[in-house]
Scaffold this active site. Structure first.
Site, PDB file in Angstrom:
ATOM      1  N   LYS A   1       0.834  -1.212   0.000  1.00 44.07           N
ATOM      2  CA  LYS A   1       0.000   0.000   0.000  1.00 44.07           C
ATOM      3  C   LYS A   1       0.864   1.257   0.000  1.00 44.07           C
ATOM      4  CE  LYS A   1      -3.622  -2.672   2.179  1.00 44.07           C
ATOM      5  NZ  LYS A   1      -4.401  -3.022   3.379  1.00 44.07           N
TER       6      LYS A   1
ATOM      7  N   GLN B   1      -4.734  -1.880   9.665  1.00 37.50           N
ATOM      8  CA  GLN B   1      -4.554  -3.169   8.996  1.00 37.50           C
ATOM      9  C   GLN B   1      -5.116  -4.306   9.849  1.00 37.50           C
ATOM     10  OE1 GLN B   1      -3.270  -3.644   5.831  1.00 37.50           O
ATOM     11  NE2 GLN B   1      -3.765  -5.811   6.049  1.00 37.50           N
TER      12      GLN B   1
ATOM     13  N   ASP C   1     -11.073   2.202   3.926  1.00 32.40           N
ATOM     14  CA  ASP C   1     -11.265   0.760   3.744  1.00 32.40           C
ATOM     15  C   ASP C   1     -12.745   0.421   3.546  1.00 32.40           C
ATOM     16  OD1 ASP C   1      -9.053  -0.872   3.545  1.00 32.40           O
ATOM     17  OD2 ASP C   1      -8.739  -1.063   5.719  1.00 32.40           O
TER      18      ASP C   1
HETATM   19  C1  BQF Z   1      -0.863  -9.853  -5.886  1.00 33.42           C
HETATM   20  C2  BQF Z   1      -5.534  -9.344   2.344  1.00 33.42           C
HETATM   21  C3  BQF Z   1      -6.384 -11.404   3.200  1.00 33.42           C
HETATM   22  C4  BQF Z   1      -6.510 -10.834   4.470  1.00 33.42           C
HETATM   23  C5  BQF Z   1      -6.165  -9.516   4.674  1.00 33.42           C
HETATM   24  C6  BQF Z   1      -1.086  -7.708  -4.632  1.00 33.42           C
HETATM   25  C7  BQF Z   1      -1.874  -7.694  -2.367  1.00 33.42           C
HETATM   26  C8  BQF Z   1      -1.939  -9.057  -2.387  1.00 33.42           C
HETATM   27  C9  BQF Z   1      -1.598  -9.756  -3.529  1.00 33.42           C
HETATM   28  C10 BQF Z   1      -2.256  -6.932  -1.158  1.00 33.42           C
HETATM   29  C11 BQF Z   1      -4.982  -8.515   1.271  1.00 33.42           C
HETATM   30  C12 BQF Z   1      -4.809  -9.084  -0.109  1.00 33.42           C
HETATM   31  C13 BQF Z   1      -4.575  -7.227   1.563  1.00 33.42           C
HETATM   32  C14 BQF Z   1      -1.165  -9.084  -4.649  1.00 33.42           C
HETATM   33  C15 BQF Z   1      -3.912  -6.344   0.551  1.00 33.42           C
HETATM   34  C16 BQF Z   1      -4.524  -7.983  -1.110  1.00 33.42           C
HETATM   35  O1  BQF Z   1      -0.101  -9.373  -6.730  1.00 33.42           O
HETATM   36  O2  BQF Z   1      -1.414 -10.944  -6.055  1.00 33.42           O
HETATM   37  C17 BQF Z   1      -1.443  -7.009  -3.495  1.00 33.42           C
HETATM   38  O3  BQF Z   1      -1.455  -6.188  -0.660  1.00 33.42           O
HETATM   39  N1  BQF Z   1      -3.520  -7.075  -0.611  1.00 33.42           N
HETATM   40  C18 BQF Z   1      -4.777  -6.724   2.886  1.00 33.42           C
HETATM   41  O4  BQF Z   1      -4.439  -5.579   3.172  1.00 33.42           O
HETATM   42  O5  BQF Z   1      -5.311  -7.497   3.829  1.00 33.42           O
HETATM   43  C19 BQF Z   1      -5.665  -8.780   3.617  1.00 33.42           C
HETATM   44  C20 BQF Z   1      -5.891 -10.670   2.144  1.00 33.42           C
END
Ligand code: BQF
Length: 294
Positions: free
Chosen positions: A52, A96, A119
Site C-alpha cells: 500500500k 490493517q 477501507d
Molecule cells: C498480488 C488481504 C487477506 C486478508 C487480509 C497484490 C496484495 C496481495 C496480492 C495486497 C490482502 C490481499 C490485503 C497481490 C492487501 C490484497 O499481486 O497478487 C497485493 O497487498 N492485498 C490486505 O491488506 O489485507 C488482507 C488478504
C-alpha cells in the site's frame, strides 16, 4: 482461455491516479494523504502494508505508516485512531486487519470516522453501499468491479455465484453485483460452509467469485465451460524448497479450472493488485471530499 492481468490493470489505474494528483496539486490542493496503522509483525500484514505504501509512492500520494507492537493496548490504539480522525493533514486511514486477539476489531472499526474510513469497513459506509449512496467501497469488491468494467465483462442477467460471506468480500460483492447498475443486474447466489451440494450451484455460474480462504478449493469439475473466474484467495502454502519457504495460491485450483474458463484471474497478480489500487481511489475521493462534504 485468457488470464486477467491484474498487475497491468493496476499499473494503468495508478498512472491515471498520478495524473489526477498532478491536476489536484496544480490547482492548489495537496497530494492525497493515506495513513496506515500496523499492529504487530504478522508477515502477511507487513507485506500488504508495504504494498500500500509503495502503491502510494507510485501514484504520487503521501503516506504515513504508524507501527505498534503486538501488545499495544486497545486504549492506545483507539487514541491513535482518534488522533488520525482529527488530523486535518490525513485524508483517510486504515487499521490493517487482523488485529491481535486482545483488541476488539469491531470497536476499532466503529471508532474510525466514516469520512476517513477509506477501507469502507465502518457500518455507515457498508449501509450506504447497500443503499447505493455515495460511500467508500471496500477495496476488494471495488477492485473486482473495476476489473469487470475494464475487461467489459457482461453482468446483466448473468448467474453470479459467490463462495464466501465475509463482511469485507463475499457479502458486499453480492450486494454490489445485484444492484440496478453496471456492473450489476446479475442474479447472485451466495454459497458458504453450510451450503448443500455446492457444485450444483457453482456449475451454474457464468461468473464465479471465490472468497473462501481455502487453498485451491475450487476444482475444474465444479465449473462450467466458458465461466469467468475471479479468485480472491490469498493463501500461503508451505513449500520448503523455495526461497521464501512458501508459495501463494488462490482459492481456485488454477490448472484444472483455467482450461474451462473464458477468463480467469491469477494469484498472485490478480485481484490483490486491484485491491490496493482501490484503496488509493478511495483516498483520492477523500482528498477531494467527494463522498462526505465536510
Ligand atoms: C498480488 C488481504 C487477506 C486478508 C487480509 C497484490 C496484495 C496481495 C496480492 C495486497 C490482502 C490481499 C490485503 C497481490 C492487501 C490484497 O499481486 O497478487 C497485493 O497487498 N492485498 C490486505 O491488506 O489485507 C488482507 C488478504
Amino acid at each position: 482461455m485468457a488470464i486477467i492481468d491484474g498487475k497491468k490493470l493496476a499499473g494503468e489505474i495508478r498512472a491515471e491516479l498520478a495524473g489526477q494528483v498532478e491536476e489536484l496539486v496544480a490547482n492548489g490542493g495537496n497530494a492525497p494523504h493515506l495513513a496506515a496503522v500496523l499492529v504487530g509483525d504478522d508477515p502477511a500484514s507487513q507485506v500488504y502494508v508495504r504494498n500500500k505504501v509503495r502503491s502510494c509512492e507510485k501514484a504520487g500520494f503521501r503516506s504515513t505508516l504508524i507501527r505498534k507492537p503486538a501488545d499495544v493496548s486497545e486504549a492506545e490504539l483507539l487514541a491513535i485512531v482518534d488522533q488520525l480522525n482529527n488530523d486535518a493533514s490525513v485524508d483517510g486511514f486504515i487499521v490493517q486487519l487482523p488485529l491481535p486477539r486482545h483488541i476488539n476489531e469491531e470497536k476499532v472499526t466503529l471508532a474510525i470516522y466514516p469520512a476517513k474510513d477509506v477501507d469502507g469497513f465502518h457500518p455507515v459506509n457498508f449501509g450506504r453501499m447497500a443503499q447505493g449512496l455515495p460511500c467508500y467501497l471496500p477495496a476488494t469488491p471495488a477492485g473486482i468491479l473495476e476489473m469487470i468494467r475494464r475487461y467489459d465483462i457482461p453482468t446483466e442477467g448473468k448467474e453470479v455465484v459467490v463462495i464466501g460471506r465475509s463482511n469485507i468480500v463475499g457479502t458486499p460483492i453480492s450486494i454490489l453485483l445485484s444492484r440496478k447498475d453496471y456492473p450489476g443486474n446479475a442474479t447472485v447466489t451466495i454459497c458458504h460452509s453450510r451450503t448443500k451440494g455446492l457444485e450444483n450451484h457453482t456449475r451454474r455460474a457464468d461468473i464465479l467469485i471465490a472468497a473462501i480462504g481455502s487453498p485451491e478449493f475450487v476444482k475444474g469439475d465444479m465449473v462450467k465451460e466458458g465461466v469467468v473466474v475471479i479468485d480472491v484467495g490469498m493463501n500461503r502454502v508451505e513449500e520448503p524448497d523455495t526461497e521464501k519457504g512458501y508459495r501463494l495460491c488462490g482459492d481456485v485450483h488454477f490448472d484444472s479450472v483455467a482450461p474451462k474458463a473464458s477468463l480467469i484471474t491469477p494469484v498472485p497478480g490478480g485481484v490483490g493488485q486491484l485491491t490496493v489500487v482501490s484503496l488509493l481511489i478511495n483516498t483520492l475521493k477523500a482528498a477531494r471530499r467527494e463522498v462526505y462534504r465536510t
